[in-house]
Design an enzyme around this catalytic site. Structure first.
Site, mmCIF file in Angstrom:
data_model
loop_
_atom_site.group_PDB
_atom_site.id
_atom_site.type_symbol
_atom_site.label_atom_id
_atom_site.label_comp_id
_atom_site.label_asym_id
_atom_site.label_seq_id
_atom_site.Cartn_x
_atom_site.Cartn_y
_atom_site.Cartn_z
ATOM 1 N N LYS A 118 37.876 49.792 53.640
ATOM 2 C CA LYS A 118 38.174 50.709 52.541
ATOM 3 C C LYS A 118 37.798 52.141 52.917
ATOM 4 O O LYS A 118 38.452 53.098 52.496
ATOM 5 C CB LYS A 118 37.430 50.272 51.284
ATOM 6 N N GLU A 202 33.082 55.103 44.540
ATOM 7 C CA GLU A 202 34.201 55.814 43.935
ATOM 8 C C GLU A 202 33.880 56.135 42.483
ATOM 9 O O GLU A 202 33.197 55.364 41.805
ATOM 10 C CB GLU A 202 35.488 54.982 43.993
ATOM 11 N N HIS A 237 37.025 41.501 38.200
ATOM 12 C CA HIS A 237 37.838 42.308 39.117
ATOM 13 C C HIS A 237 38.845 41.474 39.895
ATOM 14 O O HIS A 237 39.348 41.911 40.929
ATOM 15 C CB HIS A 237 36.947 43.092 40.094
ATOM 16 N N ARG A 294 48.909 41.538 54.084
ATOM 17 C CA ARG A 294 49.304 40.128 54.024
ATOM 18 C C ARG A 294 50.222 39.934 52.834
ATOM 19 O O ARG A 294 50.497 40.869 52.084
ATOM 20 C CB ARG A 294 48.066 39.244 53.854
#
Length: 644
Positions: A118, A202, A237, A294
């Site tokens: 990330k 974030e 999540h 993917r």
């Protein structure tokens, strides 16, 4: 990339079956791999060949690169499709396939490695002029650096595992005081799940939508996107309902986000199928979240509205062939919605469930599709993700797709294990869903419990009747009294069999519920009946003293306690900590003799990709610490007890 004849699917369950169906239709031979837990699984039976790769622990089987490559060599497989999860986004696996001259059906290892971080992927896409969420992606991973960055950003913030997704290693932090403990938990979960404890921070975007774009690229330099999927309805999540197209996007916004997704793919010279995920805020601004290198779990909704087979496209691109269509050829029609069916208990914080599928049946409904890897008598083990499959419906409109999906859920039988089947049906029935108000805090805003209470009591009454030994009709006013448990709570049933019909009274939580009952037809595990003059039907199964029942999407299990001696101690005393599920012990946080306070973490266990913290029920001294790190524990197994 080259021609190949035999494909090994380095995965299990529903995605393995789904890939095999397309591969076999295209004339390829297929090879399944399986662990001890999956020896009799449907994906093993469906394949042309199957190869045993080890014990049930993923690290010893589906995550073991050497064993997967050995399976390919022994069976003569010259290509490997990784599916999703497990090794699908492991660059070392892609490199190992290339070294062994086996075609890896996916992007190059360099792209997987870049987009698998990330931190690094965010830096790369910012250079490609793709908007990103403000945050911290620095190399300094010390707590001090992260705490300082969080303070500068301002709360609330998101902590995310740099190396993975699926909600693992992710924490939302509202207050600075919680940051140190949340960092520790996120690091631990990330390390256990992905082998890396690298984190990013974030700024938390309030009430966003989760929008992702399906992209594809071939070796001829063609890039395209197949529109968006909305995946905002999530728990922990992790997505549970996805749809295409999003009810929130205008054509202008769709085009802008689609082009941004293609820029992300070009930034890493991508090849094959991938998904670029964004957050969309209430002002219509979008931000790059991550790229999954993917096939996605939710790819069927894209296939249904575009009329394509994305696995077929993967196999074509892997053979150096051009994409069958270009961007201008792609036209979406109608609407598709997918619901993920999980073995989990929505009433108990979505705790994963294990056990056997006693009865499993899927109806045939026009425009509907079920991707699944289970069957009657399948055993749901603690070793893998608890997803049982995906239930998908297509309609000319969003309303039609919703109706069909609700019908599909209502007519599917998954008796024997607690699942989120009725929970999914309840979501689809809410005005908020009908209005398309599906932000990521959907489940926090919408109440789904009120409609279930009445249905629960009705099924309890039916269960008591079907499980109780029927008596001869009598004019006696003395009913048969039996004791039961449901979700750990005791209740009573009073049943009177009379010439004019049966009466049953359920007494639960000091509330009394009375019903009149008439059995119309009972055959095998099915019963048609009248309850308070309303005709219905139910599927049931009796196992020893327990009875499992399913009516529509609604399921319960109750146990006859009538002949059992009274227990003078509560089933789970607050001074006794037990495992809530079959699991592996990740960490032990106390020692024998330690003084602990109520709510203090005692141990961390993991099952089905979920970590669960065992906490002290009250203040006391630890005694009888009966577990060790790495140990497999069974549901209700003693973890520790306290001396008060």
């Amino acid at each position: 990339m080259s021609n190949f004849e035999k494909i090994l699917i380095a995965n299990r369950g529903e995605i393995a079956v789904r890939i095999m169906k397309t591969a076999q239709r295209m004339g390829f031979a297929t090879v399944a791999v399986f662990s001890d837990a999956d020896r009799h699984s449907p994906h093993v039976k469906f394949a042309d060949e199957a190869f045993y790769i080890g014990s049930s622990e993923p690290s010893q089987s589906y995550l073991n690169i050497d064993k997967i490559l050995t399976a390919a060599q022994e069976t003569g497989a010259d290509a490997i499709h990784p599916g999703y999860g497990f090794l699908s986004e492991n660059p070392l696996f892609a490199k190992a396939c290339a070294e062994h001259r086996i075609t890896f059906i996916g992007p190059a290892a360099d792209a997987i490695e870049l987009m698998g971080s990330k931190r690094l992927s965010k830096l790369a896409v910012m250079e490609a002029d793709v908007p990103c969420i403000p945050g911290y992606e620095g190399e300094d991973q010390s707590d001090r650096a992260l705490l300082k960055a969080a303070e500068a950003m301002g709360y609330p913030i998101m902590i995310k595992a740099s190396a993975g997704g699926g909600g693992r290693g992710m924490r939302c932090v509202e207050h600075a005081d919680d940051m140190p403990s949340m960092l520790s938990l996120a690091r631990s979960e990330s390390l256990n799940a992905f082998g890396s404890d690298e984190l990013i921070l974030e700024k938390a975007i309030q009430q966003p939508r989760h929008i992702e774009f399906q992209i594809f690229a071939d070796a001829q330099g063609n890039y395209l996107h197949l529109g968006e999927r909305e995946c905002s309805i999530q728990r922990r999540h992790q997505k549970i309902i996805e749809e295409a197209p999003s009810p929130a996007l205008t054509q202008e916004l769709r085009e802008a986000m689609g082009q941004a997704a293609i820029r992300v793919a070009k930034s890493c010279q991508y090849l094959g199928a991938g998904t670029v995920e964004f957050l969309l805020d209430k002002n219509g601004d979008f931000y790059f979240l991550e790229m999954n290198t993917r096939l996605q779990v939710e790819h069927p909704v894209t296939e249904m509205i575009y009329g394509v087979d994305l696995v077929e496209w993967q196999l074509l691109v892997a053979q150096n062939q051009a994409l069958p269509l270009l961007q201008e050829d792609l036209i979406a029609t109608g609407h598709a919605i997918e619901a993920r069916l999980y073995a989990e208990d929505p009433d108990n914080n979505f705790m994963p469930q294990t056990g056997s599928i006693l009865d499993y049946a899927i109806p045939e409904i026009d425009g509907c599709r079920v991707d699944t890897g289970i069957e009657t008598n399948s055993v749901i083990s603690p070793f893998y993700d608890p997803m049982l499959g995906k239930w998908i419906a297509y309609g000319q409109s969003r309303q039609e797709a919703t109706r069909k999906l609700k019908q599909l859920l209502n007519k599917t039988t998954t008796l024997g294990i607690t699942s989120n089947q009725n929970f999914l049906h309840s979501i689809l029935s809410t005005p908020a869903f009908e209005d398309g108000a599906t932000t990521t805090d959907f489940l926090e805003k919408v109440s789904l419990q009120s409609e279930n209470k009445e249905k629960t009591v009705e099924l309890l009454a039916i269960g008591c009747l079907l499980k109780s030994p029927e008596q001869h009709p009598s004019t006696s006013s003395i009913p048969a009294i039996r004791k039961w448990t449901f979700q750990g709570t005791l209740f009573e049933s009073h049943i009177s069999w009379r010439h004019e019909g049966t009466e049953v009274t359920v007494i639960k939580n000091e509330e009394t519920h009375r019903f009149s009952f008439e059995q119309i037809e009972r055959q095998n595990n099915h019963c048609n009946y009248l309850l308070n003059n309303i005709r219905s039907k139910i599927t049931f199964k009796v196992i020893n003293e327990a009875i499992y029942l399913q009516s529509g999407a609604f399921q319960i299990c109750l146990e006859d306690m009538t002949m059992r001696p009274a227990n003078t101690q509560a089933d789970i005393d607050s001074a006794t900590m037990v495992a809530p599920m079959d699991a592996s012990v990740i960490d032990i946080l106390v020692n024998e003799g330690d003084l602990v306070e109520k709510g203090q973490p005692i141990a961390i266990i993991e099952a089905m990709k979920m970590e669960h913290v065992i906490k002290a029920g009250q203040n006391g001294t630890v005694q009888g610490l009966s577990i060790s790190k790495g140990q497999q524990v069974k549901r209700q197994q003693l973890i520790a007890s306290l001396v008060i």
